[in-house]
Scaffold this motif. Structure first.
Motif, PDB file in Angstrom:
ATOM      1  N   HIS A   1       3.974  -1.014   9.458  1.00  0.00           N
ATOM      2  CA  HIS A   1       3.818  -2.334   9.047  1.00  0.00           C
ATOM      3  C   HIS A   1       2.963  -2.474   7.675  1.00  0.00           C
ATOM      4  O   HIS A   1       2.647  -3.516   7.071  1.00  0.00           O
ATOM      5  N   TYR A   2       2.086  -1.308   7.597  1.00  0.00           N
ATOM      6  CA  TYR A   2       0.954  -1.316   6.532  1.00  0.00           C
ATOM      7  C   TYR A   2       1.093  -0.378   5.547  1.00  0.00           C
ATOM      8  O   TYR A   2       0.798  -0.766   4.402  1.00  0.00           O
ATOM      9  N   TYR A   3       1.785   0.701   5.823  1.00  0.00           N
ATOM     10  CA  TYR A   3       1.987   1.547   4.507  1.00  0.00           C
ATOM     11  C   TYR A   3       3.537   1.567   4.184  1.00  0.00           C
ATOM     12  O   TYR A   3       4.326   1.383   4.970  1.00  0.00           O
ATOM     13  N   ASP A   4       3.866   1.425   2.700  1.00  0.00           N
ATOM     14  CA  ASP A   4       5.027   1.693   2.218  1.00  0.00           C
ATOM     15  C   ASP A   4       5.845   2.887   2.480  1.00  0.00           C
ATOM     16  O   ASP A   4       5.321   3.830   3.115  1.00  0.00           O
ATOM     17  N   TYR A   5       7.099   3.021   2.414  1.00  0.00           N
ATOM     18  CA  TYR A   5       7.709   4.196   2.572  1.00  0.00           C
ATOM     19  C   TYR A   5       7.280   5.322   1.382  1.00  0.00           C
ATOM     20  O   TYR A   5       6.725   4.761   0.420  1.00  0.00           O
TER      21      TYR A   5
ATOM     22  N   LEU B   1       0.889  -1.254   0.082  1.00  0.00           N
ATOM     23  CA  LEU B   1      -0.060   0.003   0.087  1.00  0.00           C
ATOM     24  C   LEU B   1       0.888   1.293   0.042  1.00  0.00           C
ATOM     25  O   LEU B   1       1.813   1.438   0.873  1.00  0.00           O
ATOM     26  N   PRO B   2       0.722   2.220  -0.911  1.00  0.00           N
ATOM     27  CA  PRO B   2       1.414   3.450  -0.891  1.00  0.00           C
ATOM     28  C   PRO B   2       1.226   4.314   0.157  1.00  0.00           C
ATOM     29  O   PRO B   2       0.111   4.182   0.981  1.00  0.00           O
ATOM     30  N   ASN B   3       2.179   4.964   0.818  1.00  0.00           N
ATOM     31  CA  ASN B   3       2.145   5.763   1.848  1.00  0.00           C
ATOM     32  C   ASN B   3       0.987   6.791   1.483  1.00  0.00           C
ATOM     33  O   ASN B   3       1.007   7.509   0.494  1.00  0.00           O
ATOM     34  N   ASP B   4       0.156   6.992   2.601  1.00  0.00           N
ATOM     35  CA  ASP B   4      -1.154   7.810   2.352  1.00  0.00           C
ATOM     36  C   ASP B   4      -0.850   9.316   2.925  1.00  0.00           C
ATOM     37  O   ASP B   4      -1.744  10.097   2.793  1.00  0.00           O
TER      38      ASP B   4
END
Length: 788
Positions: A311-315, A294-297
């Motif tokens: 652990h849920y969103y990418d860098y 998942l892309p960083n929001d």
């Protein structure tokens, strides 16, 4: 010289006219059917609202043309709205002293002026506004220290533990309002970035080192003015560990940027983020190694001051960080070891208002690094604008210190700015079209890294004012088949014609065609147009400036006589194949100028009194004379020779015309002067003057001037005494001749004597040689006996 200037002026006027028509063709070519469409074409286009403006055969689009050309066509009412710039809020920049008694709140300090504007834009017409920036003294600063707490930074942490009070003391020299915060980061808490075995999750370090559990980002201390509290909390921090070399610093930077007020405590002041590490960084896409897709929001996810969604969103990507740092006015200082300098230098080039400093191996130089980086960042002002509406462009021009100016990319920034320095920018905003809906849009312009901004409301001129007064279903539009606005009918859907008199579904018939033929002619619309609804709609030519007109399209404005390859000689306009000449011009092609100034000779006479001025050109009547003003006479004697005999007889009573002097030489006024220096000089006169020097029969010189005054009076100034050569002095001449003869004789005698001496010496030398030879001969004869 006068003739050349007049010709240049005439040519310039002709070219100006042609250029105006060429510009106007942009408007005509657009084939605008309403005033609103017309003003969107170009800033030079106007719409004629006169009801009787159009000639027979002209289409409705002929109302849209260059404004100057519409005036030439005698349009009295032209719709030509212009853009403008209005300043709504213009608070002066703050003049503040750090040592002063009055302490202003951050929101009371102004560094950019004006603050709010309203700009009205018309398509193609740029609007320019001036912006001023002044760097305020004693401006508040918030500094957040974000530190890598992986195991390799163990010795660095010891030096940072006392950073709070030391940095607070140094920053007090810059501002009296300084706050500091602290955060730390390690890495995402999933494999393969850290070891997920239970023991390693408790203590990720080896060799019996006491380390804290791994974490992604932790906000240790929100911004505070208490340096002791900073030291106390930082001293309690422990090193952690991870498996790979790049760290998760981008996750931490994102949270520091977006968790603005409640968690981090940012104020609307200068915001500095110090990022301290001795390693590289992970960025968008690297999370896939840990199964994170998942892309960083870009949102705040701090729970109990710890980033909970690592652990849920990418860098985040670099572009995402740039956007968030810019949106929140954060200036970044990368304090990195020398090994990673090249990497972070490249990153700095991608993040505006950022700096890189070399961190010593144990962070002992961190305070100096921060001070130097802050001075570097604060000495540069870079303007940026928010997203522009479609079709709108913006350009900048900078006026910096010491007269330095910048344009294009350099027009956005000024460097080397000290506290109290004032710089200015000229901003040009232009719209190429009216955006859909035409609603106002708001854009902002702000200096990067500062919390202040300029709000600009953009309003668009999408229609003419006269359209608001339109008459729906007007009887002027063929029984209500259109809206009568701005002097013309704007037809309802399905209707066409200048007055909406026809339906698109109607077909042509013989009866209708009969109305489109001239009497006694079989040509429909003179073969220059189409018959629509019994009315000729004239063709449009490839050159939009060339127009057919007339009830039967029998007229045009391009088939008139030409002169000098210019239509109507460039001095008139072509109407229905006939030249209408400008003032002071006549002739079939307006080729004849009535201005006689081009015929004036140097003496002020028309054609030098030897010809007639016709169409601004001299026609010389005396065949001996030629030239543009009949002043050139190749076979004529010069002025001096021509008047020599008359001047000689009147001034000295001598010469060839002595007997007829009274009769033939009374055409000029004679004035005598004593010496040559008394003769008039060319600089003393406002009319042509000739200086003459002539010789009489006795070889005497006489000097005079000849001139024709402005009132055509001929004047001769003459020196009253002749300049005669004196006779020869005989005695010096005779003495010189005698002396010359004597000297020549003496010279000849000396030469003869010299030659004789040379000859005698040669003969004596020859004799001596023969004498020596004779002695040698006698000595070799054995029978020779000397006499007794």
């Amino acid at each position: 010289m006068d003739l050349r200037l007049l010709l240049i002026a005439a040519l310039s006027a002709a070219l100006s006219g042609s250029w105006a028509q060429q510009d106007g063709s942009i408007c005509i070519k657009a084939n605008a059917q309403s005033c609103g469409e017309c003003i969107q074409v170009s800033e030079i286009c106007g719409w004629c609202t006169d009801e009787t403006f159009l000639s027979e055969g002209e289409s409705k689009s002929a109302r849209c043309d260059d404004v100057s050309y519409l005036k030439k066509k005698n349009c009295n009412n032209i719709e030509n709205p212009r853009g403008r710039t209005d300043v709504i809020q213009n608070k002066s920049v703050t003049i503040r002293n750090k040592d002063g008694n009055i302490k202003l709140k951050p929101e009371e300090i102004t560094q950019i002026q004006p603050q709010k504007l309203k700009v009205t834009l018309r398509s193609g017409e740029p609007q320019t506004l001036d912006l001023k920036f002044k760097r305020a003294e004693d401006y508040p600063i918030d500094l957040y220290y974000l530190m890598d707490l992986s195991f390799s930074m163990k010795d660095d942490l010891e030096n940072v533990k006392n950073l709070g009070t030391h940095l607070m003391r140094e920053m007090r020299e810059i501002t009296s309002d300084f706050r500091i915060g602290f955060g730390s980061f390690v890495e995402k808490t999933v494999m393969p970035y850290i070891s997920t075995t239970p023991a390693r999750l408790i203590n990720p370090c080896s060799n019996n080192e006491n380390c804290t559990s791994p974490f992604s980002y932790k906000n240790v201390l929100k911004l505070t003015s208490n340096g002791e509290k900073f030291n106390d909390l930082v001293s309690k921090q422990q090193i952690s560990g991870n498996l790979d070399s790049p760290e998760g610093g981008f996750d931490a930077i994102m949270q520091v940027a977006v968790c603005e007020v409640s968690q981090i405590g940012w104020r609307n002041v200068t915001r500095l983020l110090v990022f301290s590490t001795d390693a590289g960084f992970h960025f968008a896409g690297d999370g896939k190694l840990g199964g994170i897709v998942l892309p960083n929001d870009g949102k705040c996810h701090l729970e109990n001051d710890v980033y909970s969604m690592s652990h849920y969103y990418d860098y985040p990507s670099i572009a995402h960080l740039v956007q968030k740092l810019s949106d929140h006015n954060i200036q970044t200082i990368f304090a990195v070891t020398e090994e990673f300098q090249p990497v972070y230098q490249e990153l700095k080039n991608l993040i505006p208002k950022s700096a890189v400093g070399t961190l010593s191996s144990n962070s002992s130089n961190v305070i100096k690094l921060i001070i130097d980086a802050y001075n570097s960042l604060s000495s540069e002002v870079i303007l940026e604008n928010s997203k522009l509406p479609e079709g709108v462009s913006i350009s900048y021009k900078a006026f910096c210190k010491n007269g330095v100016q910048g344009t294009e990319d350099n027009g956005r920034k000024c460097t080397n700015i000290s506290i109290g320095d004032e710089v200015s920018f000229k901003i040009s905003i232009e719209s190429q079209k009216c955006p859909s809906g035409g609603k106002p849009e708001v854009i902002t312009v702000k200096p990067l890294g500062f919390n202040e901004e300029v709000s600009i409301e953009l309003n668009f001129i999408c229609d003419c004012e006269c359209a608001k007064k339109g008459e729906p279903n007007s009887p002027k539009c063929h029984g209500g088949n259109g809206i009568f606005e701005c002097g013309a009918c704007k037809c309802n859907e399905g209707r066409i014609g200048r007055e909406c008199e026809c339906s698109k579904d109607e077909v042509r018939s013989d009866d209708l065609d009969a109305n489109c033929r001239k009497p006694n002619s079989t040509d429909i619309c003179s073969n220059n147009g189409e018959c629509l609804c019994g009315t000729c709609e004239c063709k449009k030519r490839e050159n939009p400036a060339e127009v057919y007109s007339g009830k039967y399209c029998e007229c045009d404005n391009f088939n008139c006589d030409r002169s000098g390859n210019l239509l109507c000689g460039g001095h008139g306009r072509c109407e229905c194949r006939k030249c209408i000449c400008d003032a002071n011009y006549t002739g079939n092609a307006c080729e004849c100028s009535l201005d006689e100034s081009t015929c004036l000779a140097k003496n002020g006479q028309l054609c030098n009194g030897r010809g007639k001025c016709e169409c601004g050109i001299c026609k010389c009547e005396d065949p001996k004379f030629q030239g543009p003003t009949c002043e050139v006479c190749p076979t004529c004697p010069g002025v001096c020779t021509e008047h020599k005999d008359c001047v000689q007889c009147r001034a000295f009573g001598d010469g060839e015309k002595k007997e007829m002097c009274q009769k033939e030489c009374s055409y000029f006024n004679l004035i005598k002067v004593k010496e040559r220096k008394d003769l008039p000089q060319p600089t003393d006169q406002s009319f042509p003057l000739t200086h003459c020097k002539e010789k009489d029969a006795n070889d005497c010189w006489f000097y005079y001037t000849y001139a024709i005054t402005k009132n055509s009076t001929k004047e001769v100034f003459v020196v009253e005494k002749l300049d005669c050569p004196s006779g020869p002095d005989i005695i010096p001449i005779v003495a010189g001749v005698v002396a010359g003869i004597v000297l020549i004789g003496l010279a000849l005698l000396l030469i003869w004597k010299l030659l004789m001496i040379i000859h005698d010496r040669r003969e004596f030398a020859k004799f001596e040689k023969e004498k020596m030879n004779a002695k040698w001969d006698t000595s070799v004869l054995p029978s020779f006996n000397k006499p007794f």
